[in-house]
Design an enzyme around this catalytic site. Sequence first.
Site, mmCIF file in Angstrom:
data_model
loop_
_atom_site.group_PDB
_atom_site.id
_atom_site.type_symbol
_atom_site.label_atom_id
_atom_site.label_comp_id
_atom_site.label_asym_id
_atom_site.label_seq_id
_atom_site.Cartn_x
_atom_site.Cartn_y
_atom_site.Cartn_z
ATOM 1 N N ASP A 161 43.880 36.193 -7.739
ATOM 2 C CA ASP A 161 45.140 35.710 -8.295
ATOM 3 C C ASP A 161 46.281 36.709 -8.050
ATOM 4 O OD1 ASP A 161 43.804 33.468 -9.169
ATOM 5 O OD2 ASP A 161 43.527 34.198 -11.226
ATOM 6 N N ASP A 196 51.339 34.235 -10.207
ATOM 7 C CA ASP A 196 50.385 33.173 -9.913
ATOM 8 C C ASP A 196 49.869 32.642 -11.238
ATOM 9 O OD1 ASP A 196 48.573 31.705 -8.044
ATOM 10 O OD2 ASP A 196 47.060 32.753 -9.224
ATOM 11 N N GLU A 235 55.010 29.531 -8.408
ATOM 12 C CA GLU A 235 54.600 28.392 -7.589
ATOM 13 C C GLU A 235 55.344 27.155 -8.031
ATOM 14 O OE1 GLU A 235 49.985 28.356 -7.334
ATOM 15 O OE2 GLU A 235 50.685 29.489 -9.069
#
Length: 387
Positions: free
Chosen positions: A356, A192, A276
């Site tokens: 996170d 992340d 991501e």
Amino acid sequence: MIRTYKYRLYTNKSQRDALDFILWQQRILYNAALEQRKRVYEETGKGISYVEQWAHFRDERRANPDTFGLVNATSLQQLLRRVDKAYRAFFRRLKAGETPGYPRFKGRNRFHSMEFKHGDGVKLYQNERGQTRLRIQNVGEVKVKFHRQLPAGSKIKHVVVKRSLDNWYVALMVEFDAPLLLPPTEEAVGIDMGLKSLLALSDGTLIDNPRWLRVSQKRLRVLNRKLARQKKGGTNWRKTAYQLARLHSRITNQRRDFWHKTTRQLVNQYDLICIENLTLGFMTANRQLALSAHDAALGEFRSLLAYKAEEAGKLVVPVPPQFTSQICSGCGTIVAKSLSVRTHRCSECGLELDRDVNAARNILALGLSVCDPTSALAGVSQEAPHF
Ligand SMILES: [Zn+2]
């Protein structure tokens, strides 16, 4: 495959003077070549070719041994090719019905680099004490901060010697065979790109900006405030602006170095890296995330990770970022939280961990489901997945 490696040069005063002088001569030649093209076109309505220009400037070079003569002949050819390229692009756009600007004459602050063919006017070598040096014709033996080895068996093709602020750098374009694939580790990770930490890994590791970067950033804020107080354009203002520019370039270099090391470690350790898939639209939609320096840094991380993974035969899987921070990685319940909530607390299963890291675990799960929904890692390391 071809890659560029950039190194800092440590020059002494006379080397700096020589480099400055040669760069200056190159700029004059560049502008003269452009001028010649313009004049010939105006007088005859026809263009002049690279070959004709080379014949002309080769003679100019011979006739002026103390000025143009200090420019390496092949380097001069590269320069004339640059002019040729700029000109062709200009006419191509003209033909296409656009209204391009005439190729620019280069002012003092718009000409920073000279190009060489390796082995012709420049050569990288190690001296008898094992130190790396760059021999530059009419300059001397320049110290190189050789902080990164070139890939094994690589051949240096093209060399660019470049000035940035007051420092000199060399960029080596090297060619090498398909690299060795790293041995598979059968490990996967979700990453992340966090709000609190720079990176959060699904195994709980948090990676932050190194201390020196935080120190530099603090100094950046101090200098920016100082600049704002000073009289614009004044002596002190200019001094501060210069310090700021230097600091910016130092931070850029240090950050790149940090990313190189971080991505190297990740690629060594993991076969499958899930991140991501942040699109620009997503970043700007979330105004709190749209911090330009932050974005730029993460963009650099992603591109370095992608190319290191490709070289090593590892896999980077982008997954859609929606809900990765809201879903509980333990039980799948949606636990809504605003950006200011730093810890994920699930009332359903009692899971409590860094927000996170929770997101990183969701990213890993998503990435694994994209790759092979039945047996997560089993198929990944043995053969390249198809999707
Ligand atoms: Zn839960």
